[in-house]
Design a protein around this motif. Structure first.
Motif, short mmCIF file in Angstrom:
data_model
loop_
_atom_site.label_atom_id
_atom_site.label_comp_id
_atom_site.label_asym_id
_atom_site.label_seq_id
_atom_site.Cartn_x
_atom_site.Cartn_y
_atom_site.Cartn_z
N ALA A 26 0.82 -1.21 0.00
CA ALA A 26 0.00 0.00 0.00
C ALA A 26 0.86 1.26 0.00
O ALA A 26 0.45 2.29 -0.54
N LEU A 27 2.03 1.19 0.59
CA LEU A 27 2.92 2.34 0.66
C LEU A 27 3.88 2.43 -0.53
O LEU A 27 4.63 3.39 -0.62
N SER A 28 3.85 1.46 -1.41
CA SER A 28 4.77 1.46 -2.55
C SER A 28 4.20 2.26 -3.72
O SER A 28 3.07 2.73 -3.68
N ASN A 29 5.01 2.40 -4.75
CA ASN A 29 4.63 3.19 -5.93
C ASN A 29 4.14 2.31 -7.07
O ASN A 29 4.54 2.50 -8.21
N ILE A 30 3.29 1.36 -6.81
CA ILE A 30 2.74 0.49 -7.84
C ILE A 30 1.43 1.13 -8.33
O ILE A 30 0.67 1.68 -7.53
N ALA A 31 1.19 1.02 -9.63
CA ALA A 31 -0.03 1.63 -10.21
C ALA A 31 -1.28 1.03 -9.57
O ALA A 31 -1.32 -0.14 -9.21
N GLN A 32 -2.32 1.85 -9.43
CA GLN A 32 -3.54 1.44 -8.75
C GLN A 32 -4.23 0.27 -9.44
O GLN A 32 -4.79 -0.59 -8.77
N ASN A 33 -4.20 0.21 -10.78
CA ASN A 33 -4.88 -0.90 -11.46
C ASN A 33 -4.17 -2.23 -11.22
O ASN A 33 -4.80 -3.28 -11.27
N ALA A 37 -5.55 -6.28 -8.33
CA ALA A 37 -5.34 -7.72 -8.48
C ALA A 37 -4.52 -8.29 -7.32
O ALA A 37 -4.84 -9.37 -6.81
N ILE A 38 -3.52 -7.55 -6.90
CA ILE A 38 -2.67 -8.02 -5.80
C ILE A 38 -3.48 -8.15 -4.51
O ILE A 38 -3.42 -9.16 -3.81
N PHE A 39 -4.28 -7.11 -4.21
CA PHE A 39 -5.07 -7.17 -2.98
C PHE A 39 -6.20 -8.20 -3.08
O PHE A 39 -6.62 -8.76 -2.06
N GLY A 40 -6.67 -8.49 -4.27
CA GLY A 40 -7.65 -9.55 -4.45
C GLY A 40 -7.08 -10.91 -4.09
O GLY A 40 -7.71 -11.72 -3.41
N ILE A 41 -5.86 -11.16 -4.54
CA ILE A 41 -5.19 -12.43 -4.21
C ILE A 41 -4.89 -12.51 -2.72
O ILE A 41 -5.11 -13.56 -2.09
N LEU A 42 -4.39 -11.42 -2.14
CA LEU A 42 -4.10 -11.42 -0.70
C LEU A 42 -5.38 -11.60 0.11
O LEU A 42 -5.38 -12.28 1.14
N GLY A 43 -6.48 -11.03 -0.35
CA GLY A 43 -7.76 -11.21 0.34
C GLY A 43 -8.24 -12.65 0.29
O GLY A 43 -8.81 -13.15 1.26
N ALA A 44 -8.00 -13.31 -0.83
CA ALA A 44 -8.38 -14.73 -0.94
C ALA A 44 -7.56 -15.58 0.02
O ALA A 44 -8.08 -16.51 0.66
N ILE A 45 -6.28 -15.26 0.16
CA ILE A 45 -5.42 -16.02 1.08
C ILE A 45 -5.87 -15.78 2.52
O ILE A 45 -5.96 -16.72 3.32
N ILE A 46 -6.17 -14.54 2.86
CA ILE A 46 -6.65 -14.23 4.22
C ILE A 46 -7.97 -14.95 4.50
O ILE A 46 -8.18 -15.49 5.59
#
Length: 60
Positions: A26-33, A37-46
């Motif tokens: 969340a604090l990095s400089n990765i594009a929002q789009n 996808a990254i947070f979707g995968i992390l949410g599935a793991i959680i």
């Protein structure tokens, strides 16, 4: 005491690791789009980790 990592320890370490990784991302400089996808995968793991049942207690 059984050998190996138990379901409770897996939850603790997994959720801590995913929360730390999510904060760093969340604090990095990765594009929002790409973050969606990254947070979707992390949410599935959680969700999987929160859904684990303790096999020693059975299906409660």
């Amino acid at each position: 005491m059984k050998s190996g990592i138990g379901a409770f320890n897996l939850k603790i370490y997994g959720i801590t690791f995913i929360a730390s990784l999510g904060t760093i991302l969340a604090l990095s400089n990765i594009a929002q789009n790409n973050m969606t996808a990254i947070f979707g995968i992390l949410g599935a793991i959680i969700g999987y980790l929160f859904g684990l049942k303790n096999p020693e207690k059975g299906n409660e």
